[in-house]
Scaffold this motif. Structure first.
Motif, short mmCIF file in Angstrom:
data_model
loop_
_atom_site.label_atom_id
_atom_site.label_comp_id
_atom_site.label_asym_id
_atom_site.label_seq_id
_atom_site.Cartn_x
_atom_site.Cartn_y
_atom_site.Cartn_z
N ASP A 141 -2.63 -8.87 5.86
CA ASP A 141 -3.53 -10.01 5.91
C ASP A 141 -2.69 -11.27 6.10
O ASP A 141 -1.94 -11.65 5.21
CB ASP A 141 -4.36 -10.08 4.62
CG ASP A 141 -5.33 -11.25 4.62
OD1 ASP A 141 -5.33 -12.03 5.59
OD2 ASP A 141 -6.08 -11.39 3.63
N THR A 172 -6.07 -11.29 10.53
CA THR A 172 -6.64 -11.60 9.22
C THR A 172 -7.37 -10.44 8.55
O THR A 172 -7.84 -10.58 7.42
CB THR A 172 -7.62 -12.79 9.33
OG1 THR A 172 -8.64 -12.48 10.28
CG2 THR A 172 -6.87 -14.05 9.76
N THR A 173 -7.46 -9.31 9.22
CA THR A 173 -8.14 -8.15 8.64
C THR A 173 -7.26 -6.92 8.76
O THR A 173 -6.93 -6.49 9.88
CB THR A 173 -9.48 -7.88 9.34
OG1 THR A 173 -10.30 -9.05 9.28
CG2 THR A 173 -10.21 -6.72 8.69
N SER A 228 -3.98 -14.31 6.80
CA SER A 228 -4.90 -15.45 6.77
C SER A 228 -4.33 -16.66 6.03
O SER A 228 -4.87 -17.76 6.16
CB SER A 228 -6.23 -15.04 6.13
OG SER A 228 -6.04 -14.51 4.83
#
Length: 532
Positions: A99, A110-111, A101
């Motif tokens: 991740d 981000t995933t 993010s």
């Protein structure tokens, strides 16, 4: 260098070679397409003989079958790429493993577990489409990610540094690396004249003239963005980043003797190796990571951190693993999917922005302009370049337009008729300050040898250093003596033993040049370090 075996890289033309079986496989899995037609779909009876005025007479102008065939053939080749003309491509995917993010709003990162399709093209930096694969050269390694925020093009190469720090010098680099305009031959005098007058090339020289200058295959080399990018978040915070993708096949290179053998027996060796291994299920993969540099760390650099001729010192940055790249699909049609595959560093997505890296700034324009010349103003609409989601903009018409031409949507903004909207703060780029006068700044004397001398003395092995001096000596053996001496002076500033060993191999009397105190880059202004 690890030992290499050509037998293990599927170079034969026998029945076990997938590339040699392509036509048989097509026939086994396909039926006859149908009756031969002209390009307007009209069936043709005779596809082998022109219409003539009598059996021995001239061809008549009404023979549209012939005209249709020959006119298309005359235009079958788009202009080849001026840079990286010889290359190969494949398709696959990127899987995020962390991740990210905290650094960017780019959803590709981000995933955890998110899979994004991609296209890749590897190539030689110089040379033409018919040139051999196994020549000492920089390799291009570019990736097109078909993300859910649009296409992101990550244009990279096989080394972490680049030849130049200012884009205005690029055309001279390429001209010096290409054919002599009078003799139409590759000319080492041109190349070494340019290099000798461009000491900023020091890092690339010691890279190119190690065995890494000739990788065994595209699968056994790394990729580097070289240029610096900005990773940003919706709140305006940002960090600087370079991207690296490390091969999981191991770095394997070949010496000049094997490279020369392959250039004569199989000039398309790298292309064949990539195609065959993917066809056989030996899917190559790379681990993608990002080097992260905060704004506070910028002033700790001994040289300009946005200088692409330098690598980032490991002690000042950290690497964040991002995920895994896998290539598992060969092109079904080379022209449509590889020759028309177009990369553009300006193809960025929310969360990834350009930096003040001068070479990157030049590339933001140059790549798109080159693709428009090669493929037309609508090159982004070609299937291999088209993004996953529908494009919504004001662009209409032009040569090669496809995709419905935006239908009846208004082609102007602002408008009152449901045209595409802007103004979403989620997609606003992070601002950054600039300072100084608008003028041409000469960077020629900026710390050209500082990092190269560290690499020569502390990073390279004895085997690497021996390979470099032998390869350079062979390359400059037949250039004018004054150019030999000029380049030896530059080599001396990289390492005194480097210059002395090369001079010894050439049997040249070499007097060490006077000491030079390198001019460091102007420190990064405080205004560029902290947020506005």
């Amino acid at each position: 260098m690890p030992p290499c075996s050509l037998k293990s890289h599927n170079t034969s033309y026998g029945p076990g070679n997938p590339a040699s079986l392509q036509l048989q496989q097509y026939a086994a899995n396909s039926t006859v397409i149908g009756n031969f037609t002209t390009s307007n779909g009209a069936p043709v009876y005779d596809i082998l003989n022109t219409e003539t005025a009598g059996e021995f007479g001239p061809v008549v102008l009404q023979d549209y079958t012939f005209l249709d065939e020959i006119q298309h053939f005359d235009r079958e080749r788009v202009p080849e790429r001026v840079v990286c003309a010889k290359g190969a491509g494949a398709f696959g995917y990127f899987t995020s493993t962390n991740d990210f993010s905290n650094y960017t709003q780019a959803t590709i990162f981000t995933t955890v577990g998110k899979r994004t399709p991609l296209a890749a093209r590897m190539c030689r930096f110089s040379g033409q489409t018919g040139s051999p694969d196994t020549v000492r050269d920089l390799r291009g390694f570019s990736l097109k990610f078909y993300t859910d925020q649009g296409n992101w093009d990550l244009v990279g190469s096989s080394f972490a540094s680049f030849w130049l720090r200012d884009p205005l010098r690029f055309t001279s680099l390429m001209h010096a690396s290409m054919r002599n305009p009078t003799t139409n031959l590759y000319d080492p005098t041109m190349f070494w004249d340019f290099i000798g007058n461009s000491p900023e090339t020091a890092n690339m020289l010691i890279n190119i003239f190690t065995d890494r200058g000739i990788p065994l295959s595209y699968r056994t080399m790394n990729g580097y963005s070289t240029d610096v990018f900005v990773l940003s978040q919706a709140n305006g915070s940002y960090v600087f980043a370079k991207f690296i993708w490390d091969t999981n096949q191991g770095l394997v290179n070949i010496p000049d003797s094997i490279a020369a053998q392959l250039a004569g027996t199989d000039p398309d060796f790298h292309t064949r190796d990539l195609y065959n291994n993917i066809a056989l299920g030996n899917f190559p993969s790379w681990n993608l990571s990002a080097q992260i540099l905060t704004r506070q760390q910028l002033t700790q650099f001994p040289w300009n951190p946005f200088d692409p001729t330098k690598e980032w010192p490991v002690r000042l940055i950290f690497r964040m693993p991002l995920g895994v790249i896998v290539l598992n699909e060969n092109p079904k049609n080379y022209f449509a999917q590889v020759e028309q595959l177009a990369f553009n560093p300006a193809s960025l997505i929310p969360g990834i922005q350009p930096s003040i890296d001068k070479v990157l700034q030049g590339r933001l324009f140059a790549y798109s302009d080159a693709q428009m010349h090669r493929l037309g103003s609508n090159y982004d609409l070609l299937p291999v370049n088209s993004p996953v989601d529908q494009v919504a903009n004001r662009q209409r018409d032009g040569q090669g337009r496809s995709g419905g031409n935006m239908g009846g949507a208004p082609n102007y903004s602002p408008n009152s008729f449901n045209g595409p909207l802007g103004g979403n703060v989620l997609f606003k780029r992070s601002p950054f300050p600039v300072t100084g006068l608008v003028e041409s700044y000469n960077t020629t004397a900026q710390s050209n040898f500082a990092e190269a001398s560290i690499i020569w003395a502390q990073v390279l092995t004895n085997e690497d250093r021996t390979a470099i001096v032998n390869n350079i000596a062979a390359s400059i053996a037949n250039i004018p003596s004054f150019l030999q001496l000029r380049n030896l002076n530059n080599f001396y500033y990289i390492g005194s033993d480097m210059a002395e060993r090369i001079a010894g191999l050439l049997n040249i009397s070499f007097t060490p040049p006077p000491p030079v105190i390198p001019t460091l880059a102007t420190p990064i202004p405080t205004q560029l370090v902290y947020p506005i």
